[in-house]
Design an enzyme around this catalytic site. Structure first.
Site, mmCIF file in Angstrom:
data_model
loop_
_atom_site.group_PDB
_atom_site.id
_atom_site.type_symbol
_atom_site.label_atom_id
_atom_site.label_comp_id
_atom_site.label_asym_id
_atom_site.label_seq_id
_atom_site.Cartn_x
_atom_site.Cartn_y
_atom_site.Cartn_z
ATOM 1 N N ASP A 153 0.864 -1.183 0.000
ATOM 2 C CA ASP A 153 0.000 0.000 0.000
ATOM 3 C C ASP A 153 0.898 1.229 0.000
ATOM 4 O OD1 ASP A 153 -1.730 2.197 0.990
ATOM 5 O OD2 ASP A 153 -3.186 0.609 1.347
ATOM 6 N N ALA A 165 0.392 0.298 12.642
ATOM 7 C CA ALA A 165 0.904 -1.042 12.361
ATOM 8 C C ALA A 165 0.664 -1.464 10.916
ATOM 9 C CB ALA A 165 0.264 -2.053 13.312
ATOM 10 N N TYR A 166 -0.429 -1.002 10.322
ATOM 11 C CA TYR A 166 -0.732 -1.384 8.942
ATOM 12 C C TYR A 166 0.358 -0.895 7.992
ATOM 13 C CZ TYR A 166 -3.138 -1.451 4.417
ATOM 14 O OH TYR A 166 -3.467 -1.658 3.098
ATOM 15 N N ALA A 167 0.742 0.379 8.101
ATOM 16 C CA ALA A 167 1.775 0.924 7.222
ATOM 17 C C ALA A 167 3.123 0.268 7.494
ATOM 18 C CB ALA A 167 1.875 2.435 7.406
ATOM 19 N N LYS A 170 3.077 -3.210 5.923
ATOM 20 C CA LYS A 170 3.197 -3.176 4.460
ATOM 21 C C LYS A 170 4.618 -2.809 4.034
ATOM 22 C CE LYS A 170 -0.922 -4.437 3.288
ATOM 23 N NZ LYS A 170 -1.108 -5.765 2.660
#
Length: 247
Positions: A153, A165-167, A170
C-alpha cells in the site's frame, strides 16, 4: 505497467491460492483466475463468503475450486503446516500464491496505539504472509513456473501518519518480497513480486475513508489484469518488482 490482454488459456491447469478470497479484490481475482483456467484455492476467514465465490465459479463451468477457511489473525505455524499438507495431498504442487488479505486495524497516532491491536494487525498483514510462504515454498518449487504475489500500500512508502501497524507491516512486506525474490531467483522456478492495487472500491477502503463516496474509486475488476499478468507465463522474467495496478 502497460495495458495487458490475457490469453484465454493463460492459467490453464495451474493451482493458485488466494488469501482474502471471499470479498473485494480477492473475490474478483478468484473468479478471473478460474475463468482463465486455474484451479483456485479460496482462503479466507468467512465460510459463507467463500462458499458464495465457490458457487459463482462452479456455476460458470470453470474448474472446481477448493475451500480453505482460515483466520490469519489467529493462525499458528501448525495451521500453515496443515495447509501445505492439504494442498500437497490434493494437488501435489502450487503454481501461484497471492497474499491479498489485509486489515487496517485502527487509524491512530503511534503514541496512542493499543498494543494488542498492534500485534493483531502485524500478525494479519506481515507475520501471516511470511509463515504461509515459508510453509508453501516446497510446493511452489515443484511447479515449473511458480509466482508469489505480495500486496502493499502506498501508505508504507509515505510513512503516512496515523496508519500505525498497517503501514509498518506493508513496509515490511515490501522488504520481505524483495529479499525472497533474490533468494529464490538463482536456484528455483519461483518468481516473487509485489502489487500496489491503489485506491479501489473495497470494504477495507470504504471503512478507512468513511467521509468519501465509494463511487469515486474504481471497482476491483479494473485492476485484475495486473495480477493475471504476474500469475501467468508472460511475466516469467519479472522478479523482485513492485507493480502499480493498471486501471
Amino acid at each position: 505497467m502497460q495495458p495487458y490482454s490475457p490469453a484465454p488459456d493463460l492459467l490453464r491447469d495451474r493451482v493458485i491460492l488466494i488469501t482474502g478470497a471471499g470479498d473485494g479484490i480477492g473475490r474478483c481475482l478468484a473468479r478471473a483466475c478460474a475463468t482463465y483456467g486455474a484451479t483456485v484455492v479460496l482462503l479466507g476467514r468467512t465460510i459463507k463468503k467463500l462458499e458464495a465465490v465457490y458457487d459463482e465459479i462452479e456455476q460458470a463451468g470453470h474448474p472446481q475450486p477448493a475451500l480453505y477457511p482460515l483466520n490469519l489473525e489467529g493462525a499458528s505455524p501448525k495451521d500453515y503446516s496443515d495447509l501445505a499438507a492439504a494442498i500437497d495431498s490434493n494437488f501435489g504442487r502450487l503454481d501461484g500464491l497471492v497474499h491479498n488479505a489485509g486489515w487496517v486495524g485502527a487509524l491512530t497516532p503511534l503514541a496512542n496505539y493499543d498494543l494488542e491491536m498492534w500485534f493483531r494487525v502485524m500478525q494479519t498483514n506481515l507475520n501471516a504472509p511470511f509463515m504461509m510462504t515459508h510453509e508453501l515454498l516446497g510446493l511452489l518449487n515443484r511447479a515449473n513456473d511458480a509466482s508469489v504475489i505480495f500486496t502493499t500500500d502506498a501508505v508504507a512508502d509515505a510513512g503516512k501518519a496515523y496508519y500505525g501497524a498497517y503501514a509498518v507491516a506493508k513496509g515490511g512486506v515490501q522488504v520481505m518480497a524483495k529479499m525472497l525474490a533474490e533468494e529464490v531467483e538463482a536456484n528455483t522456478h519461483i518468481r516473487v513480486n509485489t502489487i500496489d492495487p491503489g485506491p479501489v472500491r473495497t470494504n477495507l477502503r470504504i471503512r478507512t475513508y468513511p467521509g468519501m463516496e465509494p463511487e469515486v474509486w474504481p471497482l476491483p475488476d479494473s485492476i485484475i489484469d495486473t495480477y493475471l499478468y504476474l500469475l501467468g507465463p508472460d511475466s516469467r522474467e519479472v522478479r523482485g518488482q513492485l507493480l502499480h495496478a493498471q486501471h
